[in-house]
Design an enzyme around this catalytic site. Structure first.
Site, PDB file in Angstrom:
ATOM      1  CG  HIS A  22      19.963  -7.503 -13.824  1.00 32.85           C
ATOM      2  ND1 HIS A  22      20.661  -6.537 -14.506  1.00 32.85           N
ATOM      3  CD2 HIS A  22      18.750  -7.578 -14.420  1.00 32.85           C
ATOM      4  CE1 HIS A  22      19.897  -6.050 -15.476  1.00 32.85           C
ATOM      5  NE2 HIS A  22      18.720  -6.646 -15.425  1.00 32.85           N
ATOM      6  CG  HIS A  79      21.094 -10.058 -16.901  1.00 28.10           C
ATOM      7  ND1 HIS A  79      21.668 -10.740 -17.952  1.00 28.10           N
ATOM      8  CD2 HIS A  79      20.087  -9.322 -17.437  1.00 28.10           C
ATOM      9  CE1 HIS A  79      21.029 -10.416 -19.078  1.00 28.10           C
ATOM     10  NE2 HIS A  79      20.062  -9.560 -18.783  1.00 28.10           N
ATOM     11  CD  GLU A  82      16.069  -2.676  -9.381  1.00 32.53           C
ATOM     12  OE1 GLU A  82      16.224  -1.993 -10.414  1.00 32.53           O
ATOM     13  OE2 GLU A  82      16.903  -3.511  -8.990  1.00 32.53           O
ATOM     14  NE  ARG A 136      16.712 -11.429 -17.318  1.00 33.09           N
ATOM     15  CZ  ARG A 136      16.531 -10.141 -17.335  1.00 33.09           C
ATOM     16  NH1 ARG A 136      16.547  -9.472 -16.218  1.00 33.09           N
ATOM     17  NH2 ARG A 136      16.335  -9.525 -18.470  1.00 33.09           N
ATOM     18  CB  ALA A 192      17.082  -0.002 -19.137  1.00 31.10           C
ATOM     19  CD  GLN A 193      22.799  -3.526 -22.414  1.00 34.40           C
ATOM     20  OE1 GLN A 193      22.627  -4.655 -22.871  1.00 34.40           O
ATOM     21  NE2 GLN A 193      23.993  -3.098 -22.063  1.00 34.40           N
ATOM     22  N   GLY A 194      17.479  -3.823 -22.921  1.00 30.96           N
ATOM     23  CA  GLY A 194      16.477  -4.637 -23.633  1.00 30.96           C
ATOM     24  C   GLY A 194      15.243  -3.854 -24.022  1.00 30.96           C
ATOM     25  CD  GLU A 207      14.491  -8.301 -23.007  1.00 34.37           C
ATOM     26  OE1 GLU A 207      14.078  -8.370 -21.851  1.00 34.37           O
ATOM     27  OE2 GLU A 207      15.013  -7.275 -23.479  1.00 34.37           O
ATOM     28  NE  ARG A 246      13.399  -7.456 -13.475  1.00 32.71           N
ATOM     29  CZ  ARG A 246      14.036  -6.994 -14.558  1.00 32.71           C
ATOM     30  NH1 ARG A 246      13.388  -6.295 -15.471  1.00 32.71           N
ATOM     31  NH2 ARG A 246      15.316  -7.202 -14.725  1.00 32.71           N
ATOM     32  CB  SER A 250      16.543  11.677 -11.032  1.00 36.47           C
ATOM     33  OG  SER A 250      17.913  11.326 -10.950  1.00 36.47           O
ATOM     34  N   GLY A 251      15.378   8.190 -11.582  1.00 37.42           N
ATOM     35  CA  GLY A 251      15.212   7.193 -12.646  1.00 37.42           C
ATOM     36  C   GLY A 251      13.803   7.302 -13.213  1.00 37.42           C
ATOM     37  CG  LEU A 278      12.628  -0.135 -17.869  1.00 44.24           C
ATOM     38  CD1 LEU A 278      13.225  -0.138 -19.272  1.00 44.24           C
ATOM     39  CD2 LEU A 278      13.195   1.037 -17.063  1.00 44.24           C
TER      40      LEU A 278
HETATM   41  P1  FAD Z   1      16.747   3.855 -10.870  1.00 49.43           P
HETATM   42  O1  FAD Z   1      16.525   4.039 -12.292  1.00 49.43           O
HETATM   43  O2  FAD Z   1      17.788   2.984 -10.402  1.00 49.43           O
HETATM   44  O3  FAD Z   1      16.826   5.269 -10.188  1.00 49.43           O
HETATM   45  C1  FAD Z   1      17.163   5.379  -8.832  1.00 49.43           C
HETATM   46  C2  FAD Z   1      17.498   6.823  -8.546  1.00 49.43           C
HETATM   47  O4  FAD Z   1      17.586   7.038  -7.153  1.00 49.43           O
HETATM   48  C3  FAD Z   1      18.829   7.276  -9.112  1.00 49.43           C
HETATM   49  O5  FAD Z   1      18.661   8.572  -9.622  1.00 49.43           O
HETATM   50  C4  FAD Z   1      19.747   7.315  -7.895  1.00 49.43           C
HETATM   51  O6  FAD Z   1      20.819   8.192  -7.989  1.00 49.43           O
HETATM   52  C5  FAD Z   1      18.757   7.759  -6.846  1.00 49.43           C
HETATM   53  N1  FAD Z   1      19.104   7.431  -5.463  1.00 49.43           N
HETATM   54  C6  FAD Z   1      19.349   6.224  -4.924  1.00 49.43           C
HETATM   55  N2  FAD Z   1      19.584   6.345  -3.605  1.00 49.43           N
HETATM   56  C7  FAD Z   1      19.477   7.662  -3.321  1.00 49.43           C
HETATM   57  C8  FAD Z   1      19.615   8.431  -2.127  1.00 49.43           C
HETATM   58  N3  FAD Z   1      19.933   7.884  -0.959  1.00 49.43           N
HETATM   59  N4  FAD Z   1      19.441   9.755  -2.212  1.00 49.43           N
HETATM   60  C9  FAD Z   1      19.149  10.354  -3.389  1.00 49.43           C
HETATM   61  N5  FAD Z   1      19.019   9.684  -4.529  1.00 49.43           N
HETATM   62  C10 FAD Z   1      19.173   8.356  -4.496  1.00 49.43           C
HETATM   63  N6  FAD Z   1      14.490  -3.280 -16.840  1.00 49.43           N
HETATM   64  C11 FAD Z   1      13.635  -3.387 -17.869  1.00 49.43           C
HETATM   65  O7  FAD Z   1      12.415  -3.390 -17.675  1.00 49.43           O
HETATM   66  N7  FAD Z   1      14.128  -3.463 -19.143  1.00 49.43           N
HETATM   67  C12 FAD Z   1      15.445  -3.449 -19.429  1.00 49.43           C
HETATM   68  O8  FAD Z   1      15.841  -3.501 -20.573  1.00 49.43           O
HETATM   69  C13 FAD Z   1      16.360  -3.365 -18.348  1.00 49.43           C
HETATM   70  N8  FAD Z   1      17.696  -3.370 -18.567  1.00 49.43           N
HETATM   71  C14 FAD Z   1      18.537  -3.183 -17.515  1.00 49.43           C
HETATM   72  C15 FAD Z   1      19.915  -3.094 -17.756  1.00 49.43           C
HETATM   73  C16 FAD Z   1      20.778  -2.824 -16.711  1.00 49.43           C
HETATM   74  C17 FAD Z   1      22.256  -2.741 -16.970  1.00 49.43           C
HETATM   75  C18 FAD Z   1      20.278  -2.641 -15.407  1.00 49.43           C
HETATM   76  C19 FAD Z   1      21.202  -2.341 -14.274  1.00 49.43           C
HETATM   77  C20 FAD Z   1      18.917  -2.755 -15.159  1.00 49.43           C
HETATM   78  C21 FAD Z   1      18.041  -3.023 -16.204  1.00 49.43           C
HETATM   79  N9  FAD Z   1      16.676  -3.126 -15.991  1.00 49.43           N
HETATM   80  C22 FAD Z   1      15.821  -3.251 -17.051  1.00 49.43           C
HETATM   81  C23 FAD Z   1      16.106  -2.837 -14.685  1.00 49.43           C
HETATM   82  C24 FAD Z   1      15.599  -1.399 -14.690  1.00 49.43           C
HETATM   83  O9  FAD Z   1      16.512  -0.592 -15.375  1.00 49.43           O
HETATM   84  C25 FAD Z   1      15.417  -0.864 -13.306  1.00 49.43           C
HETATM   85  O10 FAD Z   1      14.693  -1.757 -12.514  1.00 49.43           O
HETATM   86  C26 FAD Z   1      14.643   0.452 -13.354  1.00 49.43           C
HETATM   87  O11 FAD Z   1      15.289   1.330 -14.231  1.00 49.43           O
HETATM   88  C27 FAD Z   1      14.543   1.037 -11.975  1.00 49.43           C
HETATM   89  O12 FAD Z   1      14.023   2.332 -12.090  1.00 49.43           O
HETATM   90  P2  FAD Z   1      13.866   3.196 -10.780  1.00 49.43           P
HETATM   91  O13 FAD Z   1      13.380   4.524 -11.206  1.00 49.43           O
HETATM   92  O14 FAD Z   1      13.097   2.424  -9.781  1.00 49.43           O
HETATM   93  O15 FAD Z   1      15.348   3.291 -10.191  1.00 49.43           O
HETATM   94  C1  SIN Z   2      18.401  -6.945 -20.683  1.00 48.13           C
HETATM   95  O1  SIN Z   2      18.460  -6.157 -21.614  1.00 48.13           O
HETATM   96  O2  SIN Z   2      18.798  -8.112 -20.731  1.00 48.13           O
HETATM   97  C2  SIN Z   2      17.843  -6.470 -19.398  1.00 48.13           C
HETATM   98  C3  SIN Z   2      16.397  -6.605 -19.417  1.00 48.13           C
HETATM   99  C4  SIN Z   2      15.844  -6.560 -18.025  1.00 48.13           C
HETATM  100  O3  SIN Z   2      16.591  -6.603 -17.059  1.00 48.13           O
HETATM  101  O4  SIN Z   2      14.627  -6.514 -17.916  1.00 48.13           O
END
Ligand code: FAD
Ligand code: SIN
Length: 531
Positions: free
Chosen positions: A348, A241, A372, A287, A44-46, A118, A383, A11-12, A389
């Site tokens: 990261h 990171h 991801e 990075r 996610a911050q940036g 960035e 990346r 649920s990301g 995102l």
């Molecule tokens: P996620 O958002 O990680 O969601 C994964 C979901 O799957 C979660 O709900 C989790 O609970 C669920 N899940 C996992 N395994 C299971 C399982 N076995 N069963 C059921 N559920 C499960 N990217 C950017 O582009 N810009 C940014 O500014 C940025 N900042 C970041 C800052 C931080 C601190 C971090 C950690 C990452 C950042 N990233 C950023 C990277 C970006 O946030 C992620 O790559 C992106 O959010 C991934 O989205 P997603 O939906 O693929 O996965």
């Molecule tokens: C950050 O805010 O530095 C994270 C950005 C990213 O991972 O894309």
């Protein structure tokens, strides 16, 4: 048995965006292993990189992405994602996402999007909600989902394994039929079935001892897909990171790259700027370059961290632009408007993953992967900041479009019930937590920012031993979330090491002292694994 039309694991941003698009065409189950908002997305911050200003262009965004990707991106995929970005951003805003704005030039009181900068970006193009962009995305998407009667969210449900036709003994091809899911609250395992399963389980930062990722990031999707027979690629490219807060009480707090985008400067422990010796873009270099430079300065000085200094900017600006970072650091006794922040690199982002088309299709029928967890070819060997995102938004939309225009066949097969293990020896659970630590430390020490053939071989051996032990527990004991995740981080560790061993060169995020240069014949060549 829980039958649905669409099964979404995670649920990301990827899972939620897909679910919203699929809901008008059928019943959607979103299975998520903790609370609904808990995800990498939420932290996610940036922000989100996308071309929205007149000074920018698709060509420039494509060029920056390809440059960061160090010769391994798929250019057609990059172009599609970059060009479709603005439309997806508009949709997100229509759903209620609020990006930060600033006063438009002209002095007539008009507003425009405040674009951040960035590392590796030649233009300001990062849309953000101050420094809590991910939290705002989750809020907006979950709010939209709460209005959709066709979507049911199963919190605290952890997917254990994909159910495939091959695993249940059918001979022709390999089709995903759903997943076995562990209900953490009551200890039951359910078979969720659906003609379409979307893996949106995010990354695997927890495979490493130090990470910016929250606890959910245990690489479950990659591990499940691998066990189900899907192809993986490029898992050696783990992005570190450069700037994670170094503080004994801070578990994994990121200091956004946007801080450097707004003028923050990296300094050695002695207070000397050092990035000009490594890259013309200095603290805003891509990075991989910055993380290696910090690693090298820390090794040179023996210090446990370097500094990130933004104190030369007005305090009011820092507090307004980075309220979350300012407040969090303050809680740890650090006032970033007055003193530099101690930082270290930390795992990261997973650039490789389950191989998919730009529409999220894997090579297992009925199985899609977005976000991801997927390897579309956008990121290549490194990346570009804030491209993930964007990728999740565009690919979720495209996956939904493909599935709705070419529906998958209904499930005819009889799905066997989950067979639970019998023994539960609580004393032995200490072994699970010990193995967790051992894998994460081994990956940090031997498969980190700088690798060698010998270290990789050592890691491969240790992980193989641990896997044998884990396999025994997995089959003999009643499942627990810790054990299931342990099995997954072990699998992902194995996969990262095997990919790293396949690549006899250094490229992007994969740096091996035994092959310090990139080899032209390895450009555009993925490291591929299939069970
Ligand atoms: P996620 O958002 O990680 O969601 C994964 C979901 O799957 C979660 O709900 C989790 O609970 C669920 N899940 C996992 N395994 C299971 C399982 N076995 N069963 C059921 N559920 C499960 N990217 C950017 O582009 N810009 C940014 O500014 C940025 N900042 C970041 C800052 C931080 C601190 C971090 C950690 C990452 C950042 N990233 C950023 C990277 C970006 O946030 C992620 O790559 C992106 O959010 C991934 O989205 P997603 O939906 O693929 O996965
Ligand atoms: C950050 O805010 O530095 C994270 C950005 C990213 O991972 O894309």
């Amino acid at each position: 048995m829980k039958p649905f039309d669409f099964l979404v694991l995670g649920s990301g941003i990827a899972g939620l965006s897909f679910a919203l698009k699929a809901a008008p065409r059928g019943r959607v189950a979103i299975v998520t292993k903790k609370d609904r908002a808990e995800s990498n997305t939420n932290y996610a911050q940036g922000g989100i990189a996308s071309v929205t200003s007149k000074e920018d262009s698709f060509d420039l965004h494509v060029r920056d992405t390809l440059a960061a990707g160090a010769g391994l991106c798929k250019e057609a995929v990059v172009r599609t994602i970059v060009e479709e970005g603005p439309a997806r951003i508009r949709e997100l805003m229509e759903l209620g996402m609020k990006f930060s704005e600033r006063e438009a030039p002209g002095g007539d009181g008009g507003r425009e999007l405040d674009l951040g900068r960035e590392g590796g970006h030649s233009k300001r193009r990062i849309l953000h909600a101050k420094d809590v962009t991910g939290r705002e995305i989750e809020r907006a998407l979950l709010n939209a989902i709460s209005r959709q009667p066709n979507i049911q969210i199963f919190e605290n449900h952890l997917a254990i394994d994909l159910i495939t036709s091959r695993k249940i003994g059918q001979k022709n091809g390999n089709r995903c039929l759903g997943a076995y899911v562990f209900d953490k609250k009551n200890g039951r395992v359910w078979a969720f079935t659906a003609p379409v399963t979307l893996l949106a389980t995010g990354g695997c930062g927890k495979v490493y001892l130090y990470t910016t990722n929250p606890d959910i990031a245990t690489g479950d999707g990659v591990a499940m897909a691998y066990r189900a027979g899907a192809t993986l690629a490029n898992m050696e490219f783990v992005q570190f990171h450069p700037t994670c807060l170094y503080h004994p009480r801070a578990k994994s707090f990121l200091i956004s790259e946007a801080v450097r985008g707004e003028g923050g400067v990296l300094k050695t422990i002695e207070g000397r700027e050092f990035m000009d010796a490594y890259h013309p873009l200095k603290s805003l270099a891509p990075r991989d370059v910055v993380a290696r430079a910090i690693d090298s300065e820390m090794k040179r000085s023996g210090a446990e961290h370097v500094w990130l200094d933004i104190t030369h900017k007005p305090a009011r600006f820092i507090m307004d632009r980075f309220p979350n970072i300012y407040q969090t650091c303050l809680r740890y006794g650090l006032d970033i408007t007055k003193e530099p922040v101690p930082i270290v690199p930390a795992a990261h982002y997973q650039c490789g993953g389950v191989v998919t088309t730009v529409d999220g299709q894997t090579d297992v029928a009925g199985l899609f992967a977005v976000g991801e967890v997927a390897c579309t070819g956008l990121h290549g060997a490194n990346r570009l900041a804030s491209n993930s995102l964007l990728e999740a938004l565009v690919c979720a939309h495209r996956a939904a479009g493909t599935i709705l225009s070419h529906p998958e066949p209904k499930i005819e097969a009889t799905i066997p019930l989950w067979q639970p293990g019998q023994a539960a020896n609580v004393d032995e659970l200490v072994v699970v937590s010990h193995n967790w630590d051992e894998i994460r430390r081994c990956m940090w020490d031997y498969v980190g920012i700088v690798r060698t053939n010998k270290r990789l071989a050592r890691a491969a051996k240790r992980i193989a031993n641990l896997q044998e032990e884990i396999q025994e527990y997995y089959w003999n004991f009643i499942v627990t979330a810790d054990l299931l995740e342990l099995r997954n981080i072990a699998t992902v560790a194995e996969v990262i090491v095997r990919c790293a061993q396949q690549r006899p060169e250094s490229r992007g995020l994969h740096y091996n002292l035994d092959y310090p240069d990139a080899r032209p014949e390895w450009a555009q060549r993925d490291t591929v694994l299939r069970k």
